[in-house]
Design an enzyme around this catalytic site. Structure first.
Site, PDB file in Angstrom:
ATOM      1  N   LYS A   1      42.270  47.417  49.676  1.00  0.00           N
ATOM      2  CA  LYS A   1      41.101  47.480  49.856  1.00  0.00           C
ATOM      3  C   LYS A   1      40.547  46.618  50.853  1.00  0.00           C
ATOM      4  O   LYS A   1      39.770  47.053  51.187  1.00  0.00           O
ATOM      5  CB  LYS A   1      41.673  45.866  49.633  1.00  0.00           C
TER       6      LYS A   1
ATOM      7  N   ARG B   1      40.032  30.042  42.095  1.00  0.00           N
ATOM      8  CA  ARG B   1      39.524  31.365  41.786  1.00  0.00           C
ATOM      9  C   ARG B   1      39.916  31.932  40.555  1.00  0.00           C
ATOM     10  O   ARG B   1      40.588  31.211  39.695  1.00  0.00           O
ATOM     11  CB  ARG B   1      39.861  32.122  42.966  1.00  0.00           C
TER      12      ARG B   1
END
Ligand code: PLP
Length: 358
Positions: free
Chosen positions: A35, A133
């Protein structure tokens, strides 16, 4: 053309080699995370040439789509790292062989869609070990067992393993203790359902420091590595990984003006282009350079000029301002920078930045 990202594929190949060795030492399979460099095709092609590497992973389905066909042709599996969005179920099943998950509704939709596409879609259930998260909170074991039970009943979704992500939101360090509890949860799941989970994924670039210390729990057999590959940096202490290059990717930008001017702006100070009230250090008259790169392209705070005499003063959307006193530059000269993760991420994402392979 400038600004340009200069990508040294040979150095990146060396980084991969070092990480493969580390992973082997830790008895882990490796997911390289694409990414940060927006799945740049030339870097991806280099990765696909690796024998040890089994997985290519990304948080964006568009990036997986860009290389899924050739990755599968090369015998690799694709992994969607960000929990699938409700609006991308079809693409997730199409382009990701494995996805990370935590929501039963999404898992049910993946199961249905995988049936429609006549596929088996593998999933890794995320466990939140305190970083807060993604994932089922580790203290809610009941929810973990229920989710696993449901997934195991699905026709077209296969429970491939459990995963943990640390050092992201909460900046919680992976340690032998929190990863140990994670492994105990994996063992409980395996015992309860009499299964063997193929993947126990122990985190990202912040987990590798545990391998040389011999502190990575034995049950962990997979790591997902992005920053350590592209920047040769482990993410727990921010330390350089021996044998890797931290300068495989650099920025080169062009000087469009050099003038001797004061170091402190003249007039009443209001707000800058981003609504901040700035503070300036008075160094008298300095040689000021303007480079054609700005906040629309990168994170100026993450740039370090390779010329140690030059210093970044600030930036606006399209301009980078530097003190180049004593550097001997002229307009049209270029300046090279090393990058941190944030600067690199934005450079690859900006359509105004060219890529050069060296
Ligand atoms: C981005 C990401 C990674 C890779 O993180 P690095 O610190 O760059 O190695 C791993 N796992 C997940 C879930 C991610 O989102």
């Amino acid at each position: 053309m400038y600004p340009q990202i200069r990508i040294d594929i040979v150095k990146l190949a060396k980084n991969l080699e070092v990480l493969e060795k580390l992973a082997k030492k830790g008895k882990c399979s490796l997911m390289v995370v694409t990414k940060s460099f927006c799945a740049d095709p030339q870097i991806v092609d280099m990765l696909l040439g690796s024998e040890y590497l089994r997985y290519l992973a990304d948080s964006r389905i568009e990036n997986l789509e860009s290389y899924a066909d050739k990755a599968r042709m090369a015998g690799k599996e694709t992994v969607l790292l960000r929990l699938p969005q409700y609006c991308e179920i079809e693409q997730t099943v199409r382009w990701a062989d494995i996805s990370l998950n935590s929501e039963i509704e999404i898992l049910r939709l993946l199961d249905k869609e995988a049936g429609r596409q006549n596929k088996i879609h593998k999933v890794i259930l995320m466990i939140d070990m305190g970083d807060l998260r993604e994932g089922v909170f580790f203290r809610n074991e009941k929810e973990i067992f229920e989710l696993c039970g449901e997934i195991l009943k699905m026709q077209n979704v296969k429970l491939e393993g459990l995963g943990v992500n640390l050092s992201c939101y909460g900046a919680i360090m992976p340690k032998a203790d929190n990863l140990g509890i994670f492994c105990e949860i994996a063992e409980k799941v395996e015992n309860k359902f009499s299964i063997k989970l193929p993947i126990i994924s122990g985190g990202n670039s912040s987990s590798i420091y545990l391998i040389p210390r011999g502190e990575l729990p034995a049950k962990i057999n997979n790591l997902r590595l992005g920053e350590s590959f592209i920047l040769g940096r482990e993410a727990a202490y921010g330390e350089h990984i021996p044998g890797t290059f931290n300068d495989a990717v650099q920025l080169r930008a062009q000087i469009i003006e050099i003038k001797d001017k004061p170091s402190v702006p003249i007039g009443e100070v209001g707000m800058d282009a981003f609504g901040n009230v700035p503070h300036y250090e008075d160094r008298g008259i300095i040689s000021r350079a303007i480079l054609a790169v700005g906040k629309q392209d990168t994170d100026p705070d993450g740039l370090t000029p390779l010329n140690t005499k030059a210093e970044i003063l600030g930036a606006s959307s399209d301009h980078l301002l530097m003190d180049v006193s004593g550097c001997g530059y002229k307009p049209s000269d270029t300046v090279d920078f090393s990058l941190d993760y944030s600067a690199l991420l934005k450079l690859f994402t900006s359509k105004y930045v060219k890529r050069v392979y060296i």
